[in-house]
Write a protein that holds these residues in place. Structure first.
Motif: not given
Length: 942
Positions: A181-184, A188-193, A443-446
């Motif tokens: 639903s998200y990562d693919m 969308s936000t890569k929630v699982f990752r 959340q956008g931070q490396n």
């Protein structure tokens, strides 16, 4: 109760006319619960003005959990419940630990434990029961969960958040849905990752910012051994002593930070502690190690869940496709429906495979970073075993899905864990450098991968020398290194079929480990403890010394199991071993140190167990071993020859199907490397070659068949300048051939036997061998005479075949003494060889050869056809007289030219002249005798 109609998406919150009475009451009640929790007036519960928010949240959770399939609630879920939850979460989102209210324009409301904990329980139910209905809302909830793990949140909030995430991690199908639903989705936000990476960042933060609060254990924590101490580099609280004994607590220790491992849950379940504290009002005190332990179990359960799910689905898909394909393999029995079924199954697998690959690609980097850190920090054998098992299963899964980068990354982590810190192994360091350049985003931070610590909290169990080109001195192996080594062996043992090119990583690591442990190759390629040739000896603890046979056995079984690999996987293994051997050869050039023989020994072991399909690996295997046999390092050469000759002998004795007697091509393939060894000048290699020939003759001489020319060629390739030992061994082989195997070899090989025997007569290293070879030629002539009819028949048959082939190609048949019959040609070759020996520089050889030649012609000449005697006279007898006269004349000239000269030289030349004169007289007499005894044959010839 009758199933109610679906709730229409209207905005009338006071009543829904389409619902039946009971359903309508339930709808209004649930709506008022939302109103009351939100501190608003109810619509239906007239007269009720307020409700405790904690109690309202518990009622909401109970209704959602116990009645998840009532469609009349779906409108309220989207319109009332989700906005309510997000609103109530607001204090938890905005609050930052340690921030002052004066820096903000308005005071930030502090998170309230009873509300936050119940909200997380509601969120868990919403995600579990209504995910498909609330995809967008669940994305917000999951993102909030990730935020609650941030280091600036209160410790209790981080603890309940990680408990909530643990509940998700034990539901692999739910994780699969997140990924789909998200990562693919593209935007969308890569929630699982993000969930996986957040867990890794959370674990890393616990090491970098250790907690300093009260660490007393909670009563609800069953089976935990929480310590009241905080970890520090100076004092290790992990050792508790009472009386004379001491107990080491399981823990993670990294750069001075000590974190105990608590028994918080059982494998595969998410038993929460703080999410169940419904009776608590104040935030609980979190014992040190609790959050780390839950996060650790999150990782293990996540790996276990997704690998079990994907491997199960993958196996099921492969079985279905295989069954369907087999059912449609016969065109007469297949229909359009069957073919469509195969197509549908293949398409379904492609769709599923895309999901599997995305799940692995989304999580592997974060998992690897967290597991590698925990592996480095672990001081507990059981925890280490769980981490290694997780890395192993991920490596195997990645390999099965063909995800090379992630597979190699997990294998590299296990390999590095097997070796001492900072060990200079190029193949691993290059892989690590590529991986360390990666970062993962939360959340956008490396967040960069944390580097491993060089500190060791493990027992040192072995001290040994590093392999060549390593820094000088010794290196140490710990119990954890040995534990990682065992995992590496298990990985290769059970999952070798998916390792592919990463065999290079695995085998390079094993090579260095066995070197440090002092294991050396023995007969058959197995490894056994051995003494180092130079430098300090390997020092091992009693436990490891006891364990060495087990380790050696595991390594041998690894290569024994290569017989079960498919052909492609076997080639990967062989290529990796050859590459490793080439590196060892390079290190051994100009280096007096003992070379590593691991790769050569394991090439032998691999070849021996794969004899049933030896054809597919024979050329690369023996081609490399022939290179090893030419190496300037004698130890390296010795093992190359040992491996090659052992494989040849094993190949000839193996029961092939069809047998070698019916498979001439395979037999010649097996024997050809033995012949190739003749091109190598090193005497030790040639001795090995000839010893192998002798053993082949003793065990397989009766069944060599078409392989005889190759074997005889090896004997005949020995030159006079190669030393007495080589010549003696080769001649021993020839004697065995003439004594035992003339009747069993093809008659077409008899001429080769004559030529090889004649060549030994010409060797000037040892007179006895030359004289004995002349005796062998006499024995051979006797054999020709006794079995003349059989030999002549077989040679004529072969001649007819060759004649036909020559006619088809439009060429003339080319053989010595043509057009004499094949059998007569065999005799003429024998006479010609004896004739060469009649002019040998040594008088004893000339005399013996002349007597044998004339005796042979006199005794067996009746077998020759009448026309062949012309050739005997002109090309044997008269040719011999010319050569003897020429040699005698040469001796006379040398005497005249030398004049007086040195008296010893003069005497020697005088003796030589007399000896050649004697040879001339004997030769002339022998020829005359032949003419007298065969006069009736010679008259027609004029």
């Amino acid at each position: 109760v009758d199933q109610p109609a679906a709730v229409q998406g209207n905005s009338n919150r006071r009543s829904v006319s389409t619902l039946k009475p009971c359903a309508k009451d339930a709808y209004m009640l649930f709506q008022d619960l939302c109103q009351l929790v939100n501190a608003d007036a109810p619509y239906w519960l007239v007269g009720m003005t307020e409700m405790t928010r904690t109690f309202g949240l518990e009622l909401l959770e109970s209704v959602l959990n116990d009645f998840p399939h009532h469609q009349e609630f779906s409108f309220l879920l989207k319109e009332r419940v989700c906005p309510l939850v997000i609103k109530l979460f607001s204090p938890n989102i905005k609050f930052r630990q340690g921030s002052t209210t004066s820096s903000s324009p308005a005071p930030v409301e502090k998170p309230y434990f009873p509300i936050c904990m119940r909200l997380l329980r509601v969120v868990s139910v919403l995600i579990k029961q209504f995910y498909s209905l609330l995809v967008t809302e669940c994305e917000i909830f999951l993102s909030l969960l990730v935020k609650f793990l941030d280091a600036d949140k209160p410790q209790w909030l981080r603890a309940v958040a990680v408990e909530s995430i643990h509940r998700l991690c034990v539901q692999p199908q739910l994780l699969r849905s997140f990924c789909q639903s998200y990562d693919m989705k593209q935007h969308s936000t890569k929630v699982f990752r993000d969930i996986v990476n957040a867990l890794g960042s959370f674990i890393q933060s616990l090491f970098l910012v250790p907690s300093t609060g009260n660490t007393s254990a909670t009563p609800n924590q069953t089976g935990s051994n929480a310590s009241g101490n905080t970890g520090s580099a100076q004092t290790n609280p992990g050792v508790l002593g009472m009386g004379g004994g001491a107990t080491v607590l399981p823990a993670f220790e990294y750069r001075g930070t000590w974190i105990p491992i608590l028994n918080v849950t059982v494998q595969g379940s998410a038993k929460a502690t703080y999410l169940e504290m419904l009776d608590k009002v104040e935030p609980p005190t979190i014992p040190e190690g609790y959050a780390m332990s839950v996060a650790f179990h999150c990782l293990l359960d996540l790996v276990r869940g997704i690998t079990t799910m994907i491997e199960g689905e993958l196996g099921e898909a492969e079985t279905v496709i295989q069954t369907t394909t087999e059912a449609t393999s016969l065109p007469a029995q297949s229909s359009e429906q069957d073919l469509q079924s195969v197509s549908d199954q293949s398409e379904k697998e492609l769709v599923s495979r895309a999901v599997w690959e995305e799940m692995v690609n989304a999580c592997w980097c974060g998992l690897l970073a967290a597991l590698s850190l925990l592996l480095d920090a672990s001081t507990d054998e059981a925890a280490t075993e769980n981490i290694l098992k997780a890395e192993l299963t991920m490596a195997a899964l990645c390999g099965r899905l063909g995800l090379v980068t992630s597979r190699d990354a997990f294998i590299t982590a296990i390999c590095k864990g097997s070796l001492p810190p900072h060990y200079a192994l190029t193949v691993l360091n290059s892989t690590t450098a590529a991986l360390s350049s990666k970062s993962y985003s939360i959340q956008g931070q490396n967040v960069q991968m944390i580097s491993p610590s060089s500190e060791s909290h493990q027992q040192v169990v072995a001290v040994g020398q590093p392999l060549a080109l390593q820094p000088q001195g010794t290196v140490m192996l710990t119990s954890k290194n040995i534990q990682c080594m065992r995992t590496l062996l298990n990985l290769a043992h059970f999952h070798g079929a998916v390792l592919g090119t990463s065999w290079q990583l695995v085998l390079a690591t094993l090579q260095h480990l066995v070197w440090i442990l002092g294991l050396k190759p023995s007969v058959g390629g197995a490894l056994k403890p051995g003494r180092a040739v130079e430098g300090p000896s390997t020092v091992l603890t009693t436990a490891v010394m006891t364990d060495l046979p087990s380790i050696s056995s595991m390594i041998s079984k690894l290569f024994e199991n290569s017989q079960y690999l498919d052909d492609v996987s076997l080639h990967h293994l062989i290529n990796a071993l050859c590459s490793l051997s080439l590196e060892a050869m390079d290190m051994a050039y100009g280096n007096n140190k003992e070379p590593s023989l691991f790769a050569v020994a394991k090439l032998l072991e691999t070849g021996l167990v794969n004899m049933r399909r030896i054809e597919i690996l024979w050329r690369p295997l023996t081609g490399h071993l022939l290179e090893v046999c030419q190496h300037p390092n004698s130890r390296m050469r010795e093992w190359g020859a040992e491996a090659l000759t052992s494989l040849i002998k094993a190949g000839l004795t193996f029961r092939h199907d069809p047998p070698l007697s019916q498979n001439q091509r395979l037999q010649l393939l097996l024997l050809n490397p033995l012949k190739e060894l003749s091109n190598i000048s090193h005497p030790d290699i040639r001795i090995k070659q000839l010893e192998c020939v002798l053993q082949i003759l003793q065990s397989q001489g009766d069944s060599l068949g078409p392989g005889w020319p190759l074997v005889l060629g090896v004997m005949g390739a020995i030159q006079s300048d190669q030393g007495e030992s080589l010549i003696r061994t080769a001649f021993q082989c020839l004697q065995l051939v003439v004594t035992d195997f003339l009747p069993t070899m093809p008659c077409t090989c008899l001429q080769i036997v004559v030529e090889v025997a004649g060549s030994f007569g010409l060797h000037n290293q040892e007179l006895n061998i030359s004289l004995t070879s002349i005796g062998l030629l006499w024995n051979i002539s006797d054999y020709f005479f006794q079995r003349g009819e059989i030999i002549e028949k077989e040679l004529n048959k072969e001649e007819a075949v060759l004649q036909k082939q020559a006619e088809e190609k439009g060429v003339l048949l080319n053989r010595p003494f043509y057009p004499a019959s094949p059998f007569d040609c065999l005799w003429l070759c024998l006479y010609a060889k004896l004739g060469e020996l009649c002019v040998d520089p040594r008088p004893a050889v000339r005399k013996s050869a002349g007597q044998t030649l004339f005796s042979t012609i006199g005794a067996h000449g009746t077998l020759l056809q009448h026309s062949t005697w012309h050739t005997v006279i002109w090309k044997v007898l008269f040719h011999l007289l010319d050569r003897v006269r020429e040699s005698s004349t040469t001796a006379d000239k040398e005497k005249i030219e030398s004049g007086g000269g040195n008296i010893l030289i003069h005497h020697s030349r005088d003796t030589a002249e007399k000896q050649w004169a004697e040879t001339w007289v004997l030769t002339l007499a022998g020829v005359a005798r032949i003419f007298n005894t065969r006069r009736y044959l010679l008259q027609p010839l004029g």
